[in-house]
Scaffold this motif. Structure first.
Motif, PDB file in Angstrom:
ATOM      1  N   LYS B  47       0.832  -1.217   0.000  1.00  0.00           N
ATOM      2  CA  LYS B  47       0.000   0.000   0.000  1.00  0.00           C
ATOM      3  C   LYS B  47       0.858   1.256   0.000  1.00  0.00           C
ATOM      4  O   LYS B  47       0.501   2.253  -0.655  1.00  0.00           O
ATOM      5  CB  LYS B  47      -0.927   0.002   1.221  1.00  0.00           C
ATOM      6  CG  LYS B  47      -2.074  -0.986   1.073  1.00  0.00           C
ATOM      7  CD  LYS B  47      -2.987  -0.924   2.271  1.00  0.00           C
ATOM      8  CE  LYS B  47      -4.070  -1.978   2.192  1.00  0.00           C
ATOM      9  NZ  LYS B  47      -4.795  -2.103   3.451  1.00  0.00           N
ATOM     10  N   ALA B  50       1.993   1.877  -3.400  1.00  0.00           N
ATOM     11  CA  ALA B  50       0.898   2.388  -4.242  1.00  0.00           C
ATOM     12  C   ALA B  50       0.505   3.819  -3.872  1.00  0.00           C
ATOM     13  O   ALA B  50      -0.189   4.487  -4.627  1.00  0.00           O
ATOM     14  CB  ALA B  50      -0.318   1.467  -4.130  1.00  0.00           C
ATOM     15  N   HIS B  52      -0.939   4.795  -0.681  1.00  0.00           N
ATOM     16  CA  HIS B  52      -2.078   4.895   0.240  1.00  0.00           C
ATOM     17  C   HIS B  52      -1.848   6.016   1.256  1.00  0.00           C
ATOM     18  O   HIS B  52      -0.775   6.116   1.852  1.00  0.00           O
ATOM     19  CB  HIS B  52      -2.264   3.563   0.971  1.00  0.00           C
ATOM     20  CG  HIS B  52      -3.580   3.443   1.671  1.00  0.00           C
ATOM     21  ND1 HIS B  52      -3.893   4.167   2.794  1.00  0.00           N
ATOM     22  CD2 HIS B  52      -4.673   2.685   1.397  1.00  0.00           C
ATOM     23  CE1 HIS B  52      -5.113   3.851   3.195  1.00  0.00           C
ATOM     24  NE2 HIS B  52      -5.614   2.951   2.357  1.00  0.00           N
ATOM     25  N   SER B  73       0.955  11.286  -6.706  1.00  0.00           N
ATOM     26  CA  SER B  73      -0.309  10.841  -6.112  1.00  0.00           C
ATOM     27  C   SER B  73      -0.522   9.366  -6.462  1.00  0.00           C
ATOM     28  O   SER B  73       0.221   8.790  -7.272  1.00  0.00           O
ATOM     29  CB  SER B  73      -1.463  11.679  -6.657  1.00  0.00           C
ATOM     30  OG  SER B  73      -1.577  11.469  -8.051  1.00  0.00           O
ATOM     31  N   ILE B  74      -1.548   8.785  -5.880  1.00  0.00           N
ATOM     32  CA  ILE B  74      -1.836   7.359  -6.114  1.00  0.00           C
ATOM     33  C   ILE B  74      -2.047   7.095  -7.605  1.00  0.00           C
ATOM     34  O   ILE B  74      -1.487   6.161  -8.175  1.00  0.00           O
ATOM     35  CB  ILE B  74      -3.106   6.940  -5.329  1.00  0.00           C
ATOM     36  CG1 ILE B  74      -2.936   7.250  -3.849  1.00  0.00           C
ATOM     37  CG2 ILE B  74      -3.434   5.483  -5.544  1.00  0.00           C
ATOM     38  CD1 ILE B  74      -4.248   7.382  -3.083  1.00  0.00           C
ATOM     39  N   ASP B  75      -2.877   7.949  -8.223  1.00  0.00           N
ATOM     40  CA  ASP B  75      -3.195   7.724  -9.632  1.00  0.00           C
ATOM     41  C   ASP B  75      -1.984   7.978 -10.530  1.00  0.00           C
ATOM     42  O   ASP B  75      -1.816   7.301 -11.549  1.00  0.00           O
ATOM     43  CB  ASP B  75      -4.411   8.542 -10.076  1.00  0.00           C
ATOM     44  CG  ASP B  75      -4.362   9.985  -9.655  1.00  0.00           C
ATOM     45  OD1 ASP B  75      -4.231  10.251  -8.444  1.00  0.00           O
ATOM     46  OD2 ASP B  75      -4.442  10.865 -10.527  1.00  0.00           O
ATOM     47  N   SER B  78       0.072   4.918 -10.500  1.00  0.00           N
ATOM     48  CA  SER B  78      -0.516   3.878 -11.346  1.00  0.00           C
ATOM     49  C   SER B  78      -0.196   4.142 -12.816  1.00  0.00           C
ATOM     50  O   SER B  78       0.222   3.246 -13.544  1.00  0.00           O
ATOM     51  CB  SER B  78      -2.030   3.835 -11.135  1.00  0.00           C
ATOM     52  OG  SER B  78      -2.657   3.069 -12.131  1.00  0.00           O
ATOM     53  N   ARG B  79      -0.374   5.388 -13.205  1.00  0.00           N
ATOM     54  CA  ARG B  79      -0.128   5.721 -14.619  1.00  0.00           C
ATOM     55  C   ARG B  79       1.366   5.638 -14.956  1.00  0.00           C
ATOM     56  O   ARG B  79       1.735   5.443 -16.103  1.00  0.00           O
ATOM     57  CB  ARG B  79      -0.689   7.115 -14.944  1.00  0.00           C
ATOM     58  CG  ARG B  79      -2.218   7.192 -14.834  1.00  0.00           C
ATOM     59  CD  ARG B  79      -2.778   8.434 -15.501  1.00  0.00           C
ATOM     60  NE  ARG B  79      -2.327   9.657 -14.880  1.00  0.00           N
ATOM     61  CZ  ARG B  79      -2.915  10.278 -13.857  1.00  0.00           C
ATOM     62  NH1 ARG B  79      -4.013   9.762 -13.336  1.00  0.00           N
ATOM     63  NH2 ARG B  79      -2.436  11.400 -13.367  1.00  0.00           N
ATOM     64  N   PHE B  83       1.224  -1.320 -10.500  1.00  0.00           N
ATOM     65  CA  PHE B  83      -0.103  -1.921 -10.362  1.00  0.00           C
ATOM     66  C   PHE B  83      -0.159  -2.715  -9.073  1.00  0.00           C
ATOM     67  O   PHE B  83       0.694  -3.555  -8.816  1.00  0.00           O
ATOM     68  CB  PHE B  83      -0.403  -2.861 -11.532  1.00  0.00           C
ATOM     69  CG  PHE B  83      -1.782  -3.449 -11.466  1.00  0.00           C
ATOM     70  CD1 PHE B  83      -2.853  -2.828 -12.087  1.00  0.00           C
ATOM     71  CD2 PHE B  83      -2.023  -4.632 -10.757  1.00  0.00           C
ATOM     72  CE1 PHE B  83      -4.128  -3.365 -12.011  1.00  0.00           C
ATOM     73  CE2 PHE B  83      -3.296  -5.168 -10.668  1.00  0.00           C
ATOM     74  CZ  PHE B  83      -4.356  -4.538 -11.303  1.00  0.00           C
TER      75      PHE B  83
END
Lengths: 426, 250
Positions: B47, B50, B52, B73-75, B78-79, B83
């Motif tokens: 987490k 990622a 969190h 940031s979290i997103d 991811s980008r 994952f």
């Protein structure tokens, strides 16, 4: 409030003129809602000052509004009203369906209209405004399907308010014959974003035996306009009525929905999605009246509240003493998208029969951080994530329309609303 | 080119220390597994990587291909290619699986560019076939009413669709029966690539019977206490975690 009696056009039948006269007397005699009235609990009574609103004086150039009256790709019929005046119509209806502007139907099908026009007592608080509507209404739509007629597609009705301080009294009266089927959608919009308006709308739905009557109201008025919308539905034996209300517009909207399950085995689905933002207030009162035995009613209202918006839901399931084997459900869910919004819920239940299955409930919740984390962990930014979740929250109700084209049309208004919420609720 | 975790320290918001200096490098092309008892900090590590927000990073760093992700940031993480397959995936009522994955893919495209719907569904169905998922899953709301196994399969489906550079699978084997585990492992193995690093987090060795790791690490009390080859997993299976604790104290 207005004190000048509306004039019933001479062309209308005598019974209608008498009704309008009586309604005006009733309007004057009925006291305005006041603090302490249970049916106006939590309501902002300041919204009921309708001083200064007048009927639209003539219709401005219409080509633009007719062009803006986009709706479903395919319709069974389409009507466009501006300030209650019909400016466009097209129909492709099967024989046996009467679908006329109310002003025309009052003359051509006077007895039929008289048999169904505003038959129920307005009991959810707006008796005064229902009387005002009855005394003032001059147009709208009348739909009557003969027995065993299924109308393919939807009858689409656009109601525009044009000009500042204009009040309209749109009326939609739908009557289905035995084993027939019809869907009507009303769309309420304002010509511009800055002109204050008022709509006192009424829809009468009478579902005949074994028939299916679907009604959708899309309220996307500008945010300086107010609306009172009264819906009264009755279902005959084994009939099924579905009423769906979408609220995205108006500064203040009051919905009163009454479903009277008169026939055994009948069904009423009462659905609503509201997406208030900024300072918008939506005040919704419902009544599921089980008169007959073995009937089913299911109410699902969902509100996604942004910014400083406010909602009120007050619902009652009332089961008469002979309405045994009733199934009645009532659910209101609020998704709080800001810390400053306010959702009030008052679910209620009164059962006077045996062997009934009833439930009622209301919940208010925020989006959990873990949900947002999950979506963000897939690369979706937090504002989009919140909107995706809020949209999904609404979709659950929209899907119950069971018609893809209508669902997409309704969702287009919800998406448009989301696009105009600056904060995204973040 | 690697996911590089260097002396990572993190606490809960109340200051409780969870990660006490984790160092781990997962180069592209390799599959690493972290094993450890409950409460050792395995899930927290996933987490924190990622992003969190319930944890506070108090020291150390995480870089992907040399870029520090602390400010992301979290997103954005991811980008950027990370994952996380969740141990307990969230349910998203009213949002269909197909629309959800599409939104995730759309988020990776430049503004104004739209996903080709035909190609998207072709790709989606191919991945679903590999994971033996019924087509009806596309229309079902994300994870709503899914069984434990269906949720895990759905995580792998998302991973396959998003084609991340670094995959972290948090307890992906939990709640799976043997058949489901085999299917999930098939999906994960299909994702193995010289261009992708993977970190499997698991309590039990059985997942590693189906997804063979290149390296195994053991985590206890917020640290990696031992690293080795695949044989380490068997050793743990044989002796249990107590054996390790004793070894660590010795």
């Amino acid at each position: 409030m207005t004190t000048t009696a509306p004039q019933t056009p001479a062309v209308f039948p005598a019974w209608f003129a008498a009704r309008q006269h009586d309604a005006w007397e009733r309007y004057l005699a009925t006291p305005a809602p006041k603090r302490g009235d249970e049916t106006w609990r939590f309501s902002n009574l300041k919204q009921l000052n309708f001083e200064g609103f007048t009927r639209g004086a003539g219709v401005s150039p219409t080509a633009d509004l007719v062009a803006r009256s986009t709706g479903l790709e395919k319709t069974a019929a389409k009507f466009v009203f501006i300030n209650e005046e019909l400016v466009h119509s097209e129909t492709n209806l099967p024989q046996g369906v009467i679908c006329l502007p109310l002003a025309v139907a009052l003359v051509s099908h006077s007895d039929l209209v008289a048999a169904h026009f505003m038959k129920q007592e307005t009991r959810l608080g707006s008796a005064k405004f229902a009387a005002w509507h009855e005394a003032s209404v001059s147009n709208g739509l009348f739909v009557h399907t003969g027995d065993h007629i299924e109308v393919e597609g939807t009858i689409e009705v656009h109601h525009w308010i044009s000009g500042a301080n204009t009040v309209i009294f749109p009326h939609t009266l739908v009557v289905t014959g035995k084993s027939s089927k019809v869907r009507v959608i009303d769309i309420f919009r304002s010509e511009d974003d800055i002109s204050p308006g008022l709509a006192i709308a009424f829809n009468d739905l009478s579902a005949g035996q074994y028939s299916q009557l679907d009604y959708v109201a899309v309220q996307a008025l500008n945010e300086v306009t107010r609306i009172i919308q009264i819906n009264e539905t009755s279902t005959a034996r084994d009939a099924s009525a579905k009423g769906f209300i979408l609220n995205t517009g108006a500064s203040w909207a009051r919905n009163e929905c009454l479903s009277r399950l008169e026939g055994p085995g009948s069904r009423s689905d009462m659905l609503s999605v509201s997406v208030p933002a900024r300072e918008q207030e939506y005040d919704q009162r419902t009544f599921q009246h089980h008169v007959s035995e073995g009937a089913y009613s299911d109410l699902l209202y969902k509100n996604s509240l942004y910014d400083n918006s406010k909602t009120i839901f007050s619902g009652l399931i009332f089961v008469d003493k002979n309405a045994h084997h009733t199934d009645a459900y009532q659910t209101c869910r609020n998704l709080l998208m800001s810390d400053t919004c306010e959702a009030n819920s008052m679910p209620g239940l009164e059962i006077n029969a045996d062997q009934v299955k009833c439930s009622h409930g209301s919940t208010s919740s925020q989006i959990h951080d873990e949900e947002i984390f999950y979506l963000q962990a897939r690369g979706i930014d937090p504002v989009s994530a919140r909107q995706l979740i809020a949209r999904g929250f609404s979709v659950e109700v929209v899907e119950r329309l069971n018609d893809v084209a209508t669902e997409e049309f309704v969702l287009s208004f919800i998406d448009d609303k989301f696009a105009h919420i600056d904060t995204g609720g973040a | 080119m690697s996911l590089h975790i260097q002396d990572l320290q993190a606490t809960l918001e109340d200051g409780t220390e969870i990660l006490k200096g984790v160092t781990l490098e997962i180069p592209k092309g390799e599959v690493h597994a972290i094993m450890g008892p409950n409460g050792s900090g395995k899930s927290t590590l996933s987490k924190v990587i990622a992003g969190h927000e319930g944890y506070v990073v108090t020291g150390g760093s995480v870089t992907i291909d040399g870029e520090d992700i602390e400010e992301m940031s979290i997103d954005e993480r991811s980008r950027a290619g990370i994952f996380l397959a969740f141990q307990y995936p969230a349910e998203v009522p009213g949002v269909s699986n197909a629309n959800f994955i599409r939104a995730a893919l759309q988020a990776r495209l430049p503004k104004g560019e739209e996903i080709d719907a035909v190609a998207y569904y072709k790709n989606l169905y191919a991945k679903m076939d590999l994971l033996e998922m019924d087509r009806k899953f596309t229309a079902r709301a994300v994870n709503e009413g899914f069984s434990g196994g269906e949720k895990k399969r759905n995580e792998i489906l998302q991973m396959m669709m998003l084609e991340p550079q670094y995959c972290i699978l948090d307890e992906t084997d939990s709640g799976l029966d043997i058949d489901a585990l085999k299917i999930v492992a098939k999906g994960v193995n299909a994702m193995r690539s010289p261009d992708r690093g993977m970190l499997l987090i698991t309590h039990y060795q059985r997942l590693l019977d189906y997804i063979k790791p290149d390296h195994v690490h053991v985590m206890a009390e917020g640290r990696i206490v031992r690293s080795g080859g695949p044989e380490l997993a068997h050793e743990l299976e044989k002796h249990g975690y107590d054996f390790l604790k004793e070894a660590a104290m010795a």
